[in-house]
Design an enzyme around this catalytic site. Structure first.
Site, PDB file in Angstrom:
ATOM      1  N   HIS A 176       0.804  -1.218   0.000  1.00  0.00           N
ATOM      2  CA  HIS A 176       0.000   0.000   0.000  1.00  0.00           C
ATOM      3  C   HIS A 176       0.840   1.271   0.000  1.00  0.00           C
ATOM      4  O   HIS A 176       0.307   2.380  -0.134  1.00  0.00           O
ATOM      5  CB  HIS A 176      -0.939  -0.024   1.216  1.00  0.00           C
ATOM      6  CG  HIS A 176      -2.125   0.866   1.076  1.00  0.00           C
ATOM      7  ND1 HIS A 176      -2.321   1.979   1.869  1.00  0.00           N
ATOM      8  CD2 HIS A 176      -3.182   0.811   0.229  1.00  0.00           C
ATOM      9  CE1 HIS A 176      -3.457   2.570   1.518  1.00  0.00           C
ATOM     10  NE2 HIS A 176      -3.995   1.891   0.526  1.00  0.00           N
ATOM     11  N   LYS A 189       3.208   4.376  -1.130  1.00  0.00           N
ATOM     12  CA  LYS A 189       3.188   5.191  -2.348  1.00  0.00           C
ATOM     13  C   LYS A 189       4.404   6.111  -2.311  1.00  0.00           C
ATOM     14  O   LYS A 189       4.416   7.117  -1.604  1.00  0.00           O
ATOM     15  CB  LYS A 189       1.877   5.974  -2.435  1.00  0.00           C
ATOM     16  CG  LYS A 189       0.672   5.030  -2.607  1.00  0.00           C
ATOM     17  CD  LYS A 189      -0.642   5.683  -2.305  1.00  0.00           C
ATOM     18  CE  LYS A 189      -1.771   4.663  -2.434  1.00  0.00           C
ATOM     19  NZ  LYS A 189      -1.714   3.621  -1.377  1.00  0.00           N
ATOM     20  N   HIS A 210      -8.668  11.074  -0.930  1.00  0.00           N
ATOM     21  CA  HIS A 210      -7.855   9.865  -0.940  1.00  0.00           C
ATOM     22  C   HIS A 210      -6.602  10.094  -0.088  1.00  0.00           C
ATOM     23  O   HIS A 210      -5.873   9.169   0.239  1.00  0.00           O
ATOM     24  CB  HIS A 210      -7.461   9.471  -2.368  1.00  0.00           C
ATOM     25  CG  HIS A 210      -6.867   8.112  -2.465  1.00  0.00           C
ATOM     26  ND1 HIS A 210      -5.509   7.891  -2.461  1.00  0.00           N
ATOM     27  CD2 HIS A 210      -7.435   6.884  -2.535  1.00  0.00           C
ATOM     28  CE1 HIS A 210      -5.270   6.590  -2.546  1.00  0.00           C
ATOM     29  NE2 HIS A 210      -6.415   5.959  -2.581  1.00  0.00           N
ATOM     30  N   LYS A 245      -4.375  10.913   3.283  1.00  0.00           N
ATOM     31  CA  LYS A 245      -4.450  10.479   4.680  1.00  0.00           C
ATOM     32  C   LYS A 245      -3.571  11.412   5.509  1.00  0.00           C
ATOM     33  O   LYS A 245      -2.359  11.493   5.293  1.00  0.00           O
ATOM     34  CB  LYS A 245      -3.946   9.043   4.864  1.00  0.00           C
ATOM     35  CG  LYS A 245      -4.817   7.986   4.166  1.00  0.00           C
ATOM     36  CD  LYS A 245      -4.315   7.716   2.784  1.00  0.00           C
ATOM     37  CE  LYS A 245      -5.052   6.542   2.147  1.00  0.00           C
ATOM     38  NZ  LYS A 245      -5.239   6.683   0.702  1.00  0.00           N
TER      39      LYS A 245
END
Length: 474
Positions: free
Chosen positions: A108, A110, A356, A358
């Site tokens: 997950h 990025k 999207h 966080k």
């Protein structure tokens, strides 16, 4: 005013918003369009190779060595097959499958690591997948390191400052994270060896990451890195916070199934996020997550909701909603049923661009910021790790983020939330202390869920049309 190091933390551009709303925002082409990029390592969850390649400089994109690290290890995985099909069209693209020891984990993280022909490197940690949807009308964020020069002999001998938040500690933690990919095979060993030759001394920020597997949490060896909730707890234990009341706003795009009781949420994740250098009062927690109404009115309508996840169908999930409901707050802050807190209305400019991104931000009672974290990690046990068992933490997914606080940028500095811009203005000046701006995507004051409001659930069906007259069926 403190030096503009926090301009390295920026929001991404939104295609269907005004030029004013995109002021100082950054696009994928801004990140990848430099013709001097020689090599790019991409660590991301979802990939569109054609989309990625289209953002390199058109004259040099066929010359850039592109490495794509993904977590699709099943032979018949549709994502894996599409990746292989797309990458086969490019001679300069190499695929690497990340080590995935946990069945329910995902890759997950990025992150982009770039090497340039001018002998500089750069680390870019962000929240967007490498797909068009995430870079057009979804709100995302980017943290960029400075351009990192190659180490000189004098710099090599001075790499001794291992304080959390400073360059050498960041480098050690990043290289430890990258070396974890080499557990079974040398996936990126050559790249790690090369990155080790660069000077990170200008970096300000603490790396907060997760590596799948079981890890000791009591190892005080400074060359080792703590992962997941143990990592953020360790980092925050060095961060000063203002005395008095405070609140931590956790703004995420996914809430996993955590259990019928709040044990893990409060005593593992929230306790870790409450850590500070000195004892302080326990912060109040607020969780920002969109409702169906906010998704309906977003720029892409219901289509935005495909990237935003929470389930409330099972009995355990219903109980989870019950204990989380008092903490739930809106993303857009303009819903009819919500309960608005007191304060001057200040708009973040992203309320119609579904989240999207966080962010985890601690606000003190003076409304300034004690610390802020941009990360790929949502609220989930897979991302942050289970509670410690026999001195070990068990993590399922790869995650990565960066934690910053005002003291990293100037002694005595104060960090304030800026809206629709990166740098603080005259209206933010109150005292004599230097100011550090941190751009926040949401609006103030926050708006609590109304009694009858519930979170968006992507696996539910919605018959009320969105603004484009579309309905949503799972």
């Amino acid at each position: 005013m403190a030096e503009p190091s926090t301009k390295r933390r920026r929001l991404t551009t939104i295609k269907d918003l005004s030029e004013e709303s995109n002021n100082e925002a950054i696009s994928l082409h801004d990140l990848l369009g430099d013709p001097l990029i020689a090599e790019c390592w991409e660590f991301i969850y979802l990939h569109d190779v054609d989309f990625l390649m289209s953002h390199f400089d058109e004259d040099t994109r066929s010359l850039v060595k592109v490495h794509i690290v993904h977590g699709f290890w099943k032979r018949d995985d549709v994502n894996k097959l599409l990746l292989e099909q797309q990458s086969s069209q490019y001679k300069n693209v190499t695929l690497h499958t990340a080590y995935m020891p946990e069945m329910f984990g995902t890759h997950h993280s990025k992150m982009l690591i770039l090497f340039r022909h001018d002998d500089t490197a750069q680390v870019i940690i962000h929240t967007a997948n490498m797909i068009s949807k995430d870079w057009t009308n979804m709100t995302n964020g980017v943290w960029q390191s400075p351009r990192l020069p190659r180490l000189t002999e004098s710099h090599k001998s001075s790499e001794t400052d291992m304080r959390i938040g400073y360059g050498q500690r960041f480098k050690v933690d990043l290289l430890n994270y990258l070396r974890a990919y080499n557990t079974k095979r040398p996936l990126c060993k050559s790249m790690v060896d090369e990155l080790d030759k660069y000077d990170f001394s200008a970096v300000r920020g603490a790396l907060v990451a997760s590596v799948p597997g079981r890890h000791d949490i009591n190892d005080d060896d400074p060359s080792k890195t703590r992962w997941g909730w143990a990592g953020v707890k360790h980092a925050l234990s060095t961060v000063p916070v203002e005395p008095g009341q405070s609140e931590i706003v956790v703004q995420i795009s996914s809430i996993a199934t955590l259990g019928a009781t709040d044990t893990w949420l409060k005593h593992t994740l929230f306790d870790s996020l409450s850590s500070a250098r000195a004892s302080s009062s326990k912060p109040k927690f607020k969780i920002m997550f969109p409702t169906p109404d906010e998704i309906r009115r977003s720029l892409d309508g219901y289509a935005s909701g495909a990237s935003i996840h929470m389930k409330i169908q099972s009995a355990a999930q219903t109980k989870q909603l019950q204990y989380m409901k008092p903490m739930l707050y809106h993303w857009a802050n303009d819903c009819e049923e919500g309960i608005i807190e007191e304060g001057e209305i200040r708009h973040g400019g992203r309320k119609r661009a579904a989240p999207h991104i966080k962010t985890y931000i601690r606000y003190n009672e003076n409304k300034s910021i004690d610390w802020a974290m941009l990360t790929s990690a949502n609220i989930s046990r897979q991302a942050w790790g289970e509670a410690a068992n026999a001195g070990q933490i068990r993590i399922a997914s790869w995650e990565i983020g960066v934690l910053v606080w005002p003291g990293l940028f100037e002694d005595g500095a104060k960090m304030v939330a800026t809206l629709k811009k990166d740098m603080p203005g005259k209206e933010d000046l109150e005292g004599e202390e230097p100011l550090v701006g941190l751009r926040v995507p949401y609006s103030f004051p926050l708006q609590k869920y109304g009694d009858d409001e519930v979170p968006w659930v992507a696996t539910a069906s919605y018959t009320e049309p969105d603004w484009m007259d579309q309905m949503w069926r799972d």
